[in-house]
Design an enzyme around this catalytic site. Sequence first.
Site, mmCIF file in Angstrom:
data_model
loop_
_atom_site.group_PDB
_atom_site.id
_atom_site.type_symbol
_atom_site.label_atom_id
_atom_site.label_comp_id
_atom_site.label_asym_id
_atom_site.label_seq_id
_atom_site.Cartn_x
_atom_site.Cartn_y
_atom_site.Cartn_z
ATOM 1 N N GLU A 75 13.200 -90.175 53.461
ATOM 2 C CA GLU A 75 12.677 -91.134 54.444
ATOM 3 C C GLU A 75 11.711 -90.391 55.346
ATOM 4 O O GLU A 75 12.075 -89.373 55.950
ATOM 5 C CB GLU A 75 13.798 -91.760 55.287
ATOM 6 C CG GLU A 75 14.597 -92.785 54.525
ATOM 7 C CD GLU A 75 15.626 -93.523 55.374
ATOM 8 O OE1 GLU A 75 15.366 -93.736 56.588
ATOM 9 O OE2 GLU A 75 16.678 -93.883 54.825
ATOM 10 N N GLU B 91 22.346 -91.080 55.629
ATOM 11 C CA GLU B 91 22.540 -90.767 57.050
ATOM 12 C C GLU B 91 24.031 -90.794 57.374
ATOM 13 O O GLU B 91 24.482 -91.483 58.303
ATOM 14 C CB GLU B 91 21.700 -91.705 57.945
ATOM 15 C CG GLU B 91 20.210 -91.551 57.659
ATOM 16 C CD GLU B 91 19.262 -92.102 58.712
ATOM 17 O OE1 GLU B 91 19.710 -92.842 59.607
ATOM 18 O OE2 GLU B 91 18.060 -91.784 58.639
HETATM 19 O O1 AHR Z 1 14.007 -96.919 57.340
HETATM 20 C C1 AHR Z 1 14.726 -97.545 58.339
HETATM 21 C C2 AHR Z 1 16.052 -96.846 58.651
HETATM 22 O O2 AHR Z 1 15.800 -95.582 59.166
HETATM 23 C C3 AHR Z 1 16.958 -96.583 57.474
HETATM 24 O O3 AHR Z 1 17.743 -97.677 57.158
HETATM 25 C C4 AHR Z 1 17.805 -95.466 57.966
HETATM 26 O O4 AHR Z 1 18.264 -94.642 56.925
HETATM 27 C C5 AHR Z 1 16.909 -94.739 58.947
HETATM 28 O O5 AHR Z 1 17.530 -94.495 60.139
#
Ligand code: AHR
Length: 511
Positions: A315, A194
């Site tokens: 994710e 991110e």
């Molecule tokens: O999964 C939780 C968080 O969500 C992670 O640390 C981040 O990459 C995302 O915003």
Amino acid sequence: MRKLILSMAVLCATMGYAQDTKTTISLKPDEAKNVINKNIYGQFSEHLGSCIYGGLWVGEDSPIPNTKGYRTDVLNALKALKIPVLRWPGGCFADEYHWVDGIGPKENRPKMVNNNWGGVVEDNSFGTHEFLNLCELLGCEPYVSMNVGSGSVEEMAKWIEYMTSAGDSPMANLRRENGRKEPWKVKYIGIGNESWGCGGDMLPEYYANVFRRYGVYARNYDGNKLFKVACGASDYDYNWTEVMMKNAGGKMNGLSLHYYTVANWNSKGSATEFKENDYYFTIGKAVEIEEVIQKHIAVMDKYDEKKRVGLMVDEWGTWFDVEPGTNPGFLFQQNTLRDAMVAARSLNIFHRYCDRIQMSNIAQVVNVLQAMILTNKEKMVLTPTYHVFDMYKVHMDATNIPMQIATQTKSIRNRDVAIVDATASKDKQGLVHISLVNIDVQNAQEVTVDLKGINASKVTGTILTTKEITDCNTFDKPEVVKPVAFKGAKISNGILTVKLPSKSIITLELN
Ligand code: AHR
């Protein structure tokens, strides 16, 4: 009479009841060519809440039964899932993590504050050796996220040398001093997480250059071949993908995508106390990922028509309010049949685009967000999402069989969402598996599948469903939602018929 039937239909429609509960599916075995990369079943573990500490790792001195410090119950449950790849150490945590703090004698390891997640003190007792040894125990590939946000090129380069160099190099010798003679195999590395947000708040043009620079020093040692994943977009940010592909597409092996199923970042809603409308809203939001994926892929195709660069959905999953009474920074949420539906429908979608999607990592493996497993001290429960992964694992590395589905739709968030969705694959032994998902809370579906020449006469299956969509497994009642044998399918003359109960997920094996 005709008038009566018509007005009944209108009444049903107004009340939200289905008028047509028949679904027809036609498989296209002749068009089956793309393999469902097993890494689509990847997992994610971050130093966040009790994912690592208490979830995966309790330490060798713990009264909780453990294998070299890893919880034995969790290890066994994950082994049963055959998890192919595990991402670590974050997430946002990765861009503040300094790997040298997590090696050597534990008593000498410096502590740090986990600024992203609850401001708790991280003692670094779980570090590189603990993670890579865990991957070896699980038989999965490690996927290591490098610190780009607050780290340096040198720090990353040395970490890669430490983990993978077999030679007489300074970092390999340091690793040996710390008890590990042979290097580990590390294929997947993420260069930043991110980077548009918690990983450095960069603009895509700037990050593309940063990625190129870090990429140069991410070296391949002694036969270890790195697969470099660039930080990709959040959700609908197609411009990020455009800039990355244009400026750095030729330098990367994969580009990530993060997509969470969240109602509203300011008011996410309870994971367990929700109404039918909330259920459908969540599923609508989850399946919207299909359109998001299509659009990112369209951009990628412009620059990489041969589909060399993998789309890595590293994710994804549901994000609800934390369980009442738990630390808001720990993201501990319960998991119901609704989560199972999100998992199954998402996996179906990832299968459909498996010519481009090479990996996905649900967030997260234990005790965080849409977890496979929840733990509380010595207790452990498997979530409905775990059971979906278990039922679907037959599709790993199998060849996707495309299909056409004709089913009723429901308007959710101004989109027509299919009531029934399905996926099918043929594994290396030649066995065909079909998974079907009926999101309808009220109505069963009669599903007819034209096998189009697939030679099978017997069918066995497993079903996941419950009485209420809010049902979940708790530490006191751990088996409320669990798969059982399914007997509602039969094959006759090349046609498979299935009585698919309301709100259910099934996986069938054809013989
Ligand atoms: O999964 C939780 C968080 O969500 C992670 O640390 C981040 O990459 C995302 O915003």
